[in-house]
Enzyme design. Structure first.
Site, PDB file in Angstrom:
ATOM      1  N   SER A  54      36.608  23.161  26.833  1.00  0.00           N
ATOM      2  CA  SER A  54      36.892  23.907  25.604  1.00  0.00           C
ATOM      3  C   SER A  54      37.838  23.178  24.656  1.00  0.00           C
ATOM      4  CB  SER A  54      37.493  25.272  25.949  1.00  0.00           C
ATOM      5  OG  SER A  54      36.542  26.073  26.610  1.00  0.00           O
ATOM      6  N   THR A  85      40.668  36.410  38.174  1.00  0.00           N
ATOM      7  CA  THR A  85      40.912  35.713  39.436  1.00  0.00           C
ATOM      8  C   THR A  85      41.671  34.396  39.244  1.00  0.00           C
ATOM      9  OG1 THR A  85      38.680  34.803  39.206  1.00  0.00           O
ATOM     10  CG2 THR A  85      38.963  36.668  40.716  1.00  0.00           C
ATOM     11  N   HIS A 109      43.148  42.677  29.442  1.00  0.00           N
ATOM     12  CA  HIS A 109      42.719  43.547  30.537  1.00  0.00           C
ATOM     13  C   HIS A 109      43.920  43.661  31.474  1.00  0.00           C
ATOM     14  CE1 HIS A 109      40.346  45.538  33.502  1.00  0.00           C
ATOM     15  NE2 HIS A 109      40.082  44.504  34.253  1.00  0.00           N
ATOM     16  N   GLY A 135      33.638  39.404  23.447  1.00  0.00           N
ATOM     17  CA  GLY A 135      34.250  38.539  22.444  1.00  0.00           C
ATOM     18  C   GLY A 135      33.364  38.204  21.257  1.00  0.00           C
ATOM     19  N   ASP A 192      38.180  50.867  32.946  1.00  0.00           N
ATOM     20  CA  ASP A 192      37.343  49.716  32.595  1.00  0.00           C
ATOM     21  C   ASP A 192      36.498  49.284  33.788  1.00  0.00           C
ATOM     22  OD1 ASP A 192      36.900  47.584  30.422  1.00  0.00           O
ATOM     23  OD2 ASP A 192      37.328  46.349  32.178  1.00  0.00           O
ATOM     24  N   GLU A 196      32.326  49.601  34.073  1.00  0.00           N
ATOM     25  CA  GLU A 196      31.510  48.414  34.366  1.00  0.00           C
ATOM     26  C   GLU A 196      30.644  48.618  35.598  1.00  0.00           C
ATOM     27  OE1 GLU A 196      34.811  45.134  32.749  1.00  0.00           O
ATOM     28  OE2 GLU A 196      34.552  45.494  34.899  1.00  0.00           O
ATOM     29  N   GLU A 228       8.922  50.021  28.963  1.00  0.00           N
ATOM     30  CA  GLU A 228       9.376  51.394  29.201  1.00  0.00           C
ATOM     31  C   GLU A 228      10.780  51.475  29.800  1.00  0.00           C
ATOM     32  OE1 GLU A 228       8.146  54.096  28.081  1.00  0.00           O
ATOM     33  OE2 GLU A 228       6.389  53.091  27.262  1.00  0.00           O
TER      34      GLU A 228
END
Length: 341
Positions: A54, A85, A109, A135, A192, A196, A228
């Site tokens: 990143s 984690t 979180h 995000g 939360d 989930e 469907e």
């Protein structure tokens, strides 16, 4: 009594104006918070580990990028935008040694603080700003002049200004445009995880796959089963999102309404609710968190196997072919989509 909803008028961006804000991680939430805050005129830097994929991405977006420890040293407010984690190791190695008195540490979180995998020192503010959306939606809505609703929570308020900082951050990412509600780290974390597991991801995925399998096993065409049980789900959820469950029912046929109210409760019955309550108990007593941390420490063996099983389900192959016939539909590839931190 209904919760107070904070909007733009309740938040003051100038609270953050002369501060350095560090976002640790540039994945799903990290990149959205960083870009939105930057566009709101605030001074944002990025903290990443050495060798992170990143780094180049964040630099290309115009950010100054530092190794995590240095970013924490330079910043007044530090957002920990790392996977739950991975937070404890990063905290121990790079964050804690540089988390000096008077700084603010921010989470999107509450998992690590609530389950005590991170225990911040008493001389810093500890806050939460949690947009109620992934995000890429937080970013897209912001660029369109909209916003994703958000939650704020205060765990430690040493400075007596923690709530103002949380509201300012929420405003900087666009949350106050849609409405911000105050909660606690405990409530945010437990609700939360419950959402989930039992409804949004676990419940919906399992329901879709089970319905698809029942139709296939009864001899119907896979394409019919896909349309469907999966494709049309978005149409129904959008109606619910826009007008509530009753509003959705207003928009469907009488036959569909009768099937909804007479058959639905037989499928999602008292036994399902009982298992939902058990899932909530295991979230509340820490059993889920312990199991998830153990899974991470064990190398994600069961996690990877279950993810692979899901990816190879027949519904994925049929869906990919049908979605390819709709070029206007926004598509996402799961290959290489894991955010880099």
């Amino acid at each position: 009594m209904p919760a107070k909803v904070y909007t733009d008028k309740d938040a003051d961006l100038s609270v953050l104006q002369n501060k350095t804000l560090a976002v640790l991680g540039f994945g799903s939430q990290g990149h959205a918070h960083a870009l939105n805050l930057k566009d709101s005129g605030l001074n944002v830097i990025i903290g990443l580990y050495e060798g992170s994929k990143s780094i180049a991405v964040a630099k290309e977006k115009g950010f100054e990028v530092y190794l995590t420890a240095e970013a924490v040293r330079r910043a007044d407010v530090i957002m920990v935008a790392l996977p739950d984690t991975k937070q404890p190791a990063a905290y121990e190695k790079d964050i804690a040694p540089n988390l000096t008195k008077g700084k603010t540490i921010l989470f999107s979180h509450g998992f690590s603080v609530h389950f005590k995998t991170i225990v911040p020192p008493a001389d810093v503010d500890v806050i939460l700003v949690a947009p109620k959306g992934p995000g890429h939606i937080v970013r897209r809505q912001f660029t369109e002049g909209k916003g994703v609703p958000a939650l704020i929570a205060i765990f430690q308020n040493k400075s007596k200004k923690a709530k103002k900082v949380a509201l300012a951050w929420a405003k900087g990412i666009g949350g106050t445009r849609a409405g911000v509600i105050e909660t606690t780290f405990k409530e945010e974390t437990e609700t939360d995880l419950f959402g989930e597991q039992t409804v949004l991801c676990g419940g919906a995925s399992a329901l879709v796959q089970a319905g698809y399998e029942v139709l296939i096993e009864a001899g119907y065409q896979p394409e019919m089963a896909y349309f469907e049980c999966l494709h049309e789900l978005k149409l129904i959820v959008d109606l619910m999102n826009e007008a509530g469950i009753s509003g959705m029912r207003f928009s469907i046929s009488e036959t569909a309404k009768w099937g909804d109210v007479s058959v639905g409760p037989k499928i999602i019955d008292a036994s399902v609710k009982k298992r939902m309550k058990q899932a909530l108990t295991e979230i509340q007593n820490g059993k889920f968190a312990k199991g998830w941390i153990a899974e991470y420490k064990g190398g994600y063996k069961k996690y990877n196997a279950l993810m692979k099983k899901g990816e190879t389900h027949n519904i994925e192959k049929v869906g990919a072919r049908l979605r390819s016939l709709m070029p206007w539909m926004q598509k996402r590839s799961i290959k290489g989509s894991q955010a880099s931190y």
